[in-house]
Design a protein around this motif. Structure first.
Motif, short mmCIF file in Angstrom:
data_model
loop_
_atom_site.label_atom_id
_atom_site.label_comp_id
_atom_site.label_asym_id
_atom_site.label_seq_id
_atom_site.Cartn_x
_atom_site.Cartn_y
_atom_site.Cartn_z
N THR A 122 -73.93 -82.74 -5.59
CA THR A 122 -74.90 -82.04 -4.75
C THR A 122 -74.41 -80.69 -4.25
N HIS A 123 -73.08 -80.45 -4.26
CA HIS A 123 -72.55 -79.21 -3.70
C HIS A 123 -71.93 -78.26 -4.72
N MET A 124 -71.65 -78.74 -5.92
CA MET A 124 -71.08 -77.86 -6.95
C MET A 124 -72.11 -77.36 -7.94
N VAL A 125 -73.01 -78.25 -8.36
CA VAL A 125 -73.90 -77.94 -9.48
C VAL A 125 -74.98 -76.93 -9.06
N ASN A 126 -75.35 -76.06 -10.01
CA ASN A 126 -76.39 -75.03 -9.82
C ASN A 126 -75.98 -74.00 -8.78
N ARG A 127 -74.68 -73.78 -8.64
CA ARG A 127 -74.18 -72.75 -7.74
C ARG A 127 -73.12 -71.92 -8.45
N THR A 128 -72.98 -70.69 -8.04
CA THR A 128 -72.02 -69.79 -8.66
C THR A 128 -70.83 -69.62 -7.72
N TRP A 129 -69.63 -69.71 -8.29
CA TRP A 129 -68.39 -69.70 -7.51
C TRP A 129 -67.47 -68.60 -8.02
N LYS A 130 -66.62 -68.12 -7.13
CA LYS A 130 -65.50 -67.29 -7.54
C LYS A 130 -64.39 -68.24 -8.00
N ALA A 131 -63.82 -67.98 -9.15
CA ALA A 131 -62.87 -68.92 -9.73
C ALA A 131 -61.58 -68.22 -10.14
N VAL A 132 -60.46 -68.91 -9.89
CA VAL A 132 -59.14 -68.44 -10.29
C VAL A 132 -58.54 -69.47 -11.24
N THR A 133 -58.05 -69.01 -12.38
CA THR A 133 -57.46 -69.91 -13.37
C THR A 133 -56.09 -70.39 -12.91
N VAL A 134 -55.86 -71.71 -13.00
CA VAL A 134 -54.57 -72.31 -12.60
C VAL A 134 -54.11 -73.22 -13.74
N GLY A 135 -53.63 -72.63 -14.82
CA GLY A 135 -53.10 -73.43 -15.91
C GLY A 135 -54.19 -74.15 -16.69
N ALA A 136 -53.78 -75.18 -17.45
CA ALA A 136 -54.70 -75.94 -18.29
C ALA A 136 -54.25 -77.39 -18.35
N TYR A 137 -55.20 -78.29 -18.65
CA TYR A 137 -54.90 -79.71 -18.80
C TYR A 137 -55.81 -80.26 -19.88
N HIS A 161 -70.72 -70.15 -12.98
CA HIS A 161 -71.93 -70.84 -12.53
C HIS A 161 -71.84 -72.28 -13.05
N VAL A 162 -71.68 -73.24 -12.13
CA VAL A 162 -71.49 -74.63 -12.51
C VAL A 162 -72.84 -75.23 -12.92
N THR A 163 -72.89 -75.77 -14.14
CA THR A 163 -74.14 -76.31 -14.68
C THR A 163 -74.19 -77.83 -14.68
N HIS A 164 -73.02 -78.48 -14.72
CA HIS A 164 -73.02 -79.95 -14.83
C HIS A 164 -71.65 -80.50 -14.45
N VAL A 165 -71.65 -81.62 -13.74
CA VAL A 165 -70.42 -82.37 -13.45
C VAL A 165 -70.45 -83.64 -14.28
N ASP A 166 -69.30 -83.95 -14.90
CA ASP A 166 -69.23 -85.11 -15.77
C ASP A 166 -69.66 -86.37 -15.02
N ASP A 167 -70.77 -86.96 -15.44
CA ASP A 167 -71.32 -88.12 -14.74
C ASP A 167 -70.45 -89.37 -14.87
N SER A 168 -69.57 -89.39 -15.86
CA SER A 168 -68.72 -90.57 -16.05
C SER A 168 -67.40 -90.46 -15.30
N ILE A 169 -67.32 -89.52 -14.36
CA ILE A 169 -66.06 -89.24 -13.68
C ILE A 169 -65.53 -90.45 -12.93
N HIS A 170 -66.42 -91.31 -12.44
CA HIS A 170 -65.97 -92.46 -11.66
C HIS A 170 -65.37 -93.55 -12.52
N ASP A 171 -65.50 -93.42 -13.87
CA ASP A 171 -64.97 -94.45 -14.75
C ASP A 171 -63.78 -93.99 -15.61
N HIS A 172 -63.72 -92.68 -15.93
CA HIS A 172 -62.66 -92.28 -16.86
C HIS A 172 -61.30 -92.26 -16.16
N GLN A 173 -60.25 -92.17 -16.98
CA GLN A 173 -58.89 -92.31 -16.48
C GLN A 173 -58.25 -90.98 -16.12
#
Length: 706
Positions: free
Chosen positions: A160-175, A8-20
């Protein structure tokens, strides 16, 4: 079989448009959401203690490793304080550990949870419910300066389309220490496909594998059943099924399907907008349309502000002020380029989006040209709601990525504002522009205008709050008391809801004098026969009290009041000398003579400091023994949003908390002395406080003095 979990996605990083970092980063809950509801119930069970508990006096009392409860958007949340530092505006940055988002709040909104009880222990010791992830299969596109950067439309889409919604998720490694998740909606469609087709992001090397997985899943959907993630066994977490039987896996999975609509319906319009924005030489013709498909009675924002108010029937609200700030940052970078300032080739035409200079602050904003009249151009600032006439030199071309975003200011009308008293309406209108973090409840849309009601962060309607604080606009209550000041030697409680919310008359003799004058006024035939009163919200009046209540009996007298609500041939009024509201017939209302508007409201809304430590049984006993039908002294400790936080004392100076818990040893025949209270010393709202022989039985009850 494809192994997956529910997130269940609760928050998207608001600084995404600035970080590297090349990935979209988000926070989500990977376990049965019943744990969230269980934590919510724990916090709800202690919220009265949190409300009455004193906040930290300074930043030095905080610890960045400790979990606190913080009031955010009228709800209490678990949070940590990463940086023990106040901003220039006096706010503190807190991190909500169960959602992953960061907020700036006043220090007064922070509470420690170091009181006894299993609920408080769970609040302090449970690990965070939200974890940080990277969105797999896509990367942020590279901008002109060779750094990965999401466009504003991409960020708007993700939020607007990810937050406050529940998704089926598959793990694909880590970063970078965080898992990368591949997200599918409840129809097994890959979320990132829409972003790639719209040109908002580019496919990573794993995207082809994702498409193959998507194909397999759709051919054999039975093999794609997610399991609920759980906490590690080392974490001391209760079993939700045992702790709260109402929360089950089946009910959770049903809510998942209802809360996760596919993003496909928005696909075509986003592709069209993105395609039009890919070629900078060809800008979109106009802004994307605002989405106004809200549900009646829905809270559509808890962080809104009203940047421009013409009247209460015509004002503009930013539902997402953070997004407006993001747009402002993008414009600031753009206008900081010397080449931008030197341009003078803008051609104005009606209906054209543009950047417009606002002369008052020297900043540029998104705007729409409404009319061109020779050298004078009328523009509308789409993110704020105000209009202005400027010259062509104050306009510049607007980049396509700022056009595909819709206008962020919504035109609104306050539901019921047509029934507001003029003076009250004007005062409330001024208040509205100064408020932040407003909760907006939607009712309906009429002629493209949202009809709404507005609430404060604690859930109280703003109209009602204004009425409680300023029932008489030209005679305001004095609240500038000093801490530890004895503000009344002889006070009475005029209305009690609980020890956390009750009203006190600090000067009951003044109330008695007002009531005596009103009793004389009520004897005049002209007053009785007066039927010219027109009720409107916020209008002061005289109201005939004739309502049976557990606290107030019917006293059949006229009282000062203010209209709260108008309903046909009845009105709800607030008796501001007592703190009580009731519904009366229109025929029982009269105009309040001007000489009765010069004295402020006599009832002060109060909260008893220390009541949070009392059990319900103790609280009831304390009220019945010391507060109801009693006279006491009042010590002021602090004022929070118009509410006095106080302690009560006997007339001899003994703290009533001490008196309540002491165990006196008295002979069986000893009677406690009670000082006689004369009838003219106090007045009851209505007659039960003092029953005078002339109006009631001589055997009536008398006020007790401690």
């Amino acid at each position: 079989m494809v192994t997956s979990i529910l997130v269940h996605v609760t928050h998207v990083d608001d600084s995404i448009h600035d970080h590297q970092d090349p990935f979209i980063q988000f926070w989500g809950m990977t376990h049965d959401q019943s744990l969230y509801f269980l934590m919510k119930s724990y916090i709800a069970s202690v919220q009265d203690k949190l409300k009455s508990r004193a906040p930290p006096l300074s930043i030095k009392e905080l610890d960045n490793k400790q979990i606190y409860c913080v009031l955010i958007n009228r709800q209490w949340h678990r949070a940590k304080v990463p940086k023990l530092k106040l901003s220039f505006s006096g706010t503190l940055e807190v991190f909500c550990i169960d959602f992953g988002d960061t907020h700036s709040v006043p220090l007064a909104f922070v509470r420690t949870v170091d009181f006894p009880g299993s609920e408080a222990e769970h609040i302090r010791n449970w690990p965070p419910l939200a974890s940080k992830f990277n969105l797999a299969d896509i990367l942020a596109p590279y901008g002109n300066k060779s750094n990965a950067q999401l466009s504003l439309p991409a960020m708007f889409f993700v939020k607007t389309h990810m937050v406050n919604r529940t998704w089926k998720a598959v793990t694909v490694g880590a970063y970078d220490g965080h898992q990368c998740l591949r997200l599918f909606d409840f129809t097994n469609q890959l979320f990132v496909t829409t972003m790639i087709e719209c040109g908002m992001a580019i496919a990573s090397k794993t995207y082809n594998k994702a498409l193959k997985m998507c194909k397999i899943i759709n051919e054999h959907p039975a093999n794609f059943n997610p399991f609920l993630g759980i906490f590690p066994e080392s974490c001391d977490m209760p079993n939700p099924a045992k702790t709260s039987p109402a929360f089950t896996r089946n009910s959770f999975e049903i809510s998942v399907q209802e809360a996760s609509p596919s993003v496909v319906p928005f696909k075509n319009e986003l592709i069209e907008a993105a395609n039009s924005g890919q070629n900078e030489s060809k800008s979109p013709l106009t802004y994307a349309p605002q989405r106004k498909k809200f549900v009646a009675q829905q809270i559509i924002s808890t962080v809104a502000i009203a940047p421009f108010v013409k009247s209460l029937t015509e004002f503009w609200v930013q539902l997402e002020p953070d997004l407006v700030s993001t747009v402002a940052e993008r414009i600031s970078k753009l206008t900081g380029d010397p080449d931008f300032v030197s341009r003078n080739d803008f051609v104005a035409s009606a209906g054209k989006p543009c950047l417009a200079l606002f002369a008052s602050d020297g900043c540029w904003y998104r705007a729409l040209i409404e009319a061109v009249n020779d050298e004078f151009i009328t523009i509308y600032y789409v993110d704020y709601g105000n209009r202005c006439v400027v010259e062509n030199s104050c306009l510049q071309e607007l980049p396509p990525d700022l056009i595909v975003l819709p206008a962020l200011a919504f035109k609104c009308c306050l539901n019921g504002a047509e029934n507001f008293y003029k003076d009250f309406s004007e005062a409330f209108q001024i208040d509205l522009t100064k408020l932040s973090a407003i909760s907006v409840k939607y009712f309906n849309t009429v002629n493209d205008v949202l009809h709404v009601r507005l609430y404060a962060s604690d859930g109280v309607e703003l109209v009602q709050r204004r009425l409680f604080k300023f029932p008489l606009m030209h005679a305001v209550q004095t609240l500038n008391f000093s801490p530890e000041q004895m503000v009344s030697p002889r006070a009475v409680a005029s209305y009690i809801k609980s020890l956390f919310e009750f009203w006190v008359q600090l000067e009951p003799k003044t109330v008695g004098a007002i009531m005596g004058r009103l009793d004389m006024l009520a004897l005049h035939p002209e007053f009785i026969n007066q039927k010219t009163f027109v009720a409107s919200v916020g209008k002061p009046c005289l109201a005939f009290y004739q309502d049976e209540d557990t606290f107030f009996p019917d006293d059949g007298r006229w009282h000062r009041a203010v209209v709260e609500e108008v309903n046909g041939d009845t009105a709800r009024v607030y008796h501001f000398d007592y703190g009580y509201s009731c519904t009366v017939k229109m025929s029982h209302l009269r105009n309040l003579p001007s000489e009765y508007t010069k004295q402020p409201a006599q009832a002060f809304r109060c909260c008893l400091v220390g009541a949070e430590s009392m059990s319900e049984e103790d609280s009831d006993a304390f009220m019945n023994r010391f507060v109801k039908r009693s006279i006491f002294a009042v010590k002021f400790l602090k004022e929070v949003d118009g509410i006095l936080h106080i302690r009560l004392f006997t007339l001899g100076g003994v703290d009533l908390f001490e008196r309540h818990y002491e165990k006196p040893v008295l002979p069986e025949t000893t009677e406690l002395p009670v000082e006689k209270v004369f009838d003219d010393e106090v007045t009851g709202p209505f007659a039960f406080l003092v029953l005078t022989p002339s109006r009631h039985s001589e055997n009536g009850s008398r006020l007790r003095e401690m």
